[in-house]
Motif scaffolding. Structure first.
Motif, PDB file in Angstrom:
ATOM      1  N   ARG A  12       0.829  -1.203   0.000  1.00  0.00           N
ATOM      2  CA  ARG A  12       0.000   0.000   0.000  1.00  0.00           C
ATOM      3  C   ARG A  12       0.868   1.260   0.000  1.00  0.00           C
ATOM      4  O   ARG A  12       0.534   2.256  -0.647  1.00  0.00           O
ATOM      5  CB  ARG A  12      -0.938   0.015   1.201  1.00  0.00           C
ATOM      6  CG  ARG A  12      -2.028   1.086   1.094  1.00  0.00           C
ATOM      7  CD  ARG A  12      -2.984   1.018   2.273  1.00  0.00           C
ATOM      8  NE  ARG A  12      -3.576  -0.292   2.417  1.00  0.00           N
ATOM      9  CZ  ARG A  12      -4.593  -0.729   1.688  1.00  0.00           C
ATOM     10  NH1 ARG A  12      -5.118   0.053   0.746  1.00  0.00           N
ATOM     11  NH2 ARG A  12      -5.090  -1.944   1.875  1.00  0.00           N
ATOM     12  N   ALA A  13       1.974   1.224   0.703  1.00  0.00           N
ATOM     13  CA  ALA A  13       2.897   2.361   0.684  1.00  0.00           C
ATOM     14  C   ALA A  13       3.407   2.606  -0.728  1.00  0.00           C
ATOM     15  O   ALA A  13       3.510   3.754  -1.185  1.00  0.00           O
ATOM     16  CB  ALA A  13       4.063   2.100   1.636  1.00  0.00           C
ATOM     17  N   PHE A  14       3.691   1.520  -1.441  1.00  0.00           N
ATOM     18  CA  PHE A  14       4.171   1.645  -2.821  1.00  0.00           C
ATOM     19  C   PHE A  14       3.094   2.214  -3.733  1.00  0.00           C
ATOM     20  O   PHE A  14       3.347   3.161  -4.492  1.00  0.00           O
ATOM     21  CB  PHE A  14       4.634   0.280  -3.331  1.00  0.00           C
ATOM     22  CG  PHE A  14       4.793   0.226  -4.821  1.00  0.00           C
ATOM     23  CD1 PHE A  14       5.854   0.855  -5.450  1.00  0.00           C
ATOM     24  CD2 PHE A  14       3.859  -0.437  -5.612  1.00  0.00           C
ATOM     25  CE1 PHE A  14       5.996   0.833  -6.828  1.00  0.00           C
ATOM     26  CE2 PHE A  14       3.990  -0.473  -6.985  1.00  0.00           C
ATOM     27  CZ  PHE A  14       5.063   0.167  -7.598  1.00  0.00           C
ATOM     28  N   THR A  15       1.873   1.651  -3.706  1.00  0.00           N
ATOM     29  CA  THR A  15       0.838   2.108  -4.633  1.00  0.00           C
ATOM     30  C   THR A  15       0.435   3.556  -4.359  1.00  0.00           C
ATOM     31  O   THR A  15       0.153   4.312  -5.286  1.00  0.00           O
ATOM     32  CB  THR A  15      -0.410   1.209  -4.554  1.00  0.00           C
ATOM     33  OG1 THR A  15      -0.927   1.208  -3.214  1.00  0.00           O
ATOM     34  CG2 THR A  15      -0.082  -0.220  -4.989  1.00  0.00           C
ATOM     35  N   THR A  16       0.417   3.939  -3.101  1.00  0.00           N
ATOM     36  CA  THR A  16       0.061   5.324  -2.773  1.00  0.00           C
ATOM     37  C   THR A  16       1.124   6.278  -3.285  1.00  0.00           C
ATOM     38  O   THR A  16       0.811   7.338  -3.851  1.00  0.00           O
ATOM     39  CB  THR A  16      -0.120   5.494  -1.258  1.00  0.00           C
ATOM     40  OG1 THR A  16      -1.095   4.552  -0.792  1.00  0.00           O
ATOM     41  CG2 THR A  16      -0.575   6.901  -0.913  1.00  0.00           C
ATOM     42  N   THR A  17       2.372   5.928  -3.120  1.00  0.00           N
ATOM     43  CA  THR A  17       3.457   6.770  -3.618  1.00  0.00           C
ATOM     44  C   THR A  17       3.462   6.792  -5.141  1.00  0.00           C
ATOM     45  O   THR A  17       3.688   7.833  -5.762  1.00  0.00           O
ATOM     46  CB  THR A  17       4.813   6.262  -3.093  1.00  0.00           C
ATOM     47  OG1 THR A  17       4.757   6.166  -1.660  1.00  0.00           O
ATOM     48  CG2 THR A  17       5.935   7.208  -3.490  1.00  0.00           C
ATOM     49  N   ALA A  18       3.170   5.648  -5.761  1.00  0.00           N
ATOM     50  CA  ALA A  18       3.108   5.603  -7.221  1.00  0.00           C
ATOM     51  C   ALA A  18       1.970   6.467  -7.742  1.00  0.00           C
ATOM     52  O   ALA A  18       2.059   7.033  -8.837  1.00  0.00           O
ATOM     53  CB  ALA A  18       2.931   4.165  -7.689  1.00  0.00           C
ATOM     54  N   GLY A  19       0.893   6.594  -6.974  1.00  0.00           N
ATOM     55  CA  GLY A  19      -0.229   7.407  -7.399  1.00  0.00           C
ATOM     56  C   GLY A  19       0.019   8.889  -7.303  1.00  0.00           C
ATOM     57  O   GLY A  19      -0.549   9.676  -8.073  1.00  0.00           O
ATOM     58  N   THR A  20       0.864   9.301  -6.360  1.00  0.00           N
ATOM     59  CA  THR A  20       1.143  10.729  -6.170  1.00  0.00           C
ATOM     60  C   THR A  20       2.482  11.153  -6.749  1.00  0.00           C
ATOM     61  O   THR A  20       2.677  12.333  -7.066  1.00  0.00           O
ATOM     62  CB  THR A  20       1.140  11.071  -4.670  1.00  0.00           C
ATOM     63  OG1 THR A  20       2.190  10.327  -4.007  1.00  0.00           O
ATOM     64  CG2 THR A  20      -0.192  10.734  -4.028  1.00  0.00           C
TER      65      THR A  20
END
Length: 317
Positions: free
Chosen positions: A9-17
């Motif tokens: 989740r940390a990865f996908t959130t950072t990838a989204g922003t």
């Protein structure tokens, strides 16, 4: 290897922003803690997921990992829902917000029973297509059109509604008193496009088809801005789906278009290789509602559709 979903989740959130500070705020943690989670995930996978020089962007490995990471989180959510009895949620991103896409989704949702929808705003079709391909959402709803460079390859679409379009003018427009208009009657006036015209495929194709040479566009600043522009310029008009709500106090005039009747095509889109377990239920709900409300009525001699929408008709009901 057992993946820790908190790290994913940390990865996908950072990838989204693509911004560690904003991602940390979204996850309600510190930027230092977020960086440690990303570093731990990169260590477990033995690859770099982000390039951090000159801004943040995904590496090739990060691009490959992103769709699967979203699917892993979605599967985790479904597992929790199965235990809790809440049932899985379907993430649906909509676009074309001035035209109120949720009107149609809400009507179809009434036929879906216990399906839980999690609507989200998409900027436009290209951005929602990217989210679908990367696993950032399960379903898209809006007007779908071909994207250059095959950027929509791997996506499936289903036409669910054809909505007649009105011409909308201010109270002082020379055509404000008409009971109905033909598209050809608008040739001497300026088509106001409430966003950059390059992003408004339907308006661009309408103007090309009916010889509307005068076109003016600008940033999408919302419905109030659109209303003020039309009220202040008696030479402008825009197009609006017939059932979409306009402010009652605006003093605008929505005039039906005839000979032919332009139709705005609303479609669902999804990634076939990552079909949500409830996709068939959703499609059935849209189909039943569409039949009841005659959403896909089309008569070639009466109606007009952009060429790119004709092929979708055979894939409707």
């Amino acid at each position: 290897m057992d993946l820790d979903l908190a790290l994913v989740r940390a990865f996908t959130t950072t990838a989204g922003t693509l911004h560690f500070g904003r991602a940390a705020e979204e996850l309600k943690t510190s930027q230092q803690a977020l960086s440690k989670r990303i570093a731990r995930l990169e260590e477990l996978l033995a690859v770099r997921l982000f390039v951090r020089e000159g801004g943040v962007r995904l590496t090739e490995a990060g691009e490959r990992f992103l769709p699967a990471a979203h699917e892993a989180l979605a599967a985790g959510g479904r597992a929790v829902a199965a235990v809790s009895g809440a049932g899985p949620a379907v993430r649906i991103d909509t676009w074309g917000h001035l035209y109120a896409p949720m009107r149609t989704v809400a009507q179809a949702a009434q036929a879906l029973g216990p399906v839980r929808l999690e609507p989200g705003p998409g900027r436009d079709w290209p951005s929602v297509a990217q989210a679908l391909l990367h696993g950032g959402t399960d379903l898209g709803f809006g007007r779908v059109h071909p994207l250059p460079g095959g950027r929509d390859a791997g996506l499936t679409q289903r036409l669910v509604r054809l909505e007649p379009v009105d011409a909308v003018v201010g109270p002082d427009h020379p055509l404000a008193g008409a009971d109905a208009l033909r598209p050809a009657d608008l040739r001497e006036y300026t088509l106001w496009c409430p966003a950059e015209l390059t992003r408004l495929d339907f308006l661009r194709r309408f103007a090309d088809a009916f010889g509307i040479a005068r076109r003016q566009d600008g940033p999408n600043l919302g419905l109030d801005h659109l209303v003020q522009h039309l009220r202040g310029d008696a030479g402008c008009f825009t197009l609006f789906p017939a059932d979409a709500p306009l402010p009652d106090h605006a003093g605008l005039r929505a005039v039906p278009l005839v000979e032919p009747v332009p139709l705005y095509a609303w479609s669902l889109a999804w990634r076939e290789s990552a079909r949500h377990p409830l996709l068939d239920t959703l499609l059935r709900g849209f189909t039943e509602t569409g039949r009841a409300h005659r959403w896909l009525d089309y008569a070639p001699r009466r109606d007009w559709l952009p060429d790119t929408d004709h092929a979708k008709l055979a894939e409707g009901y």
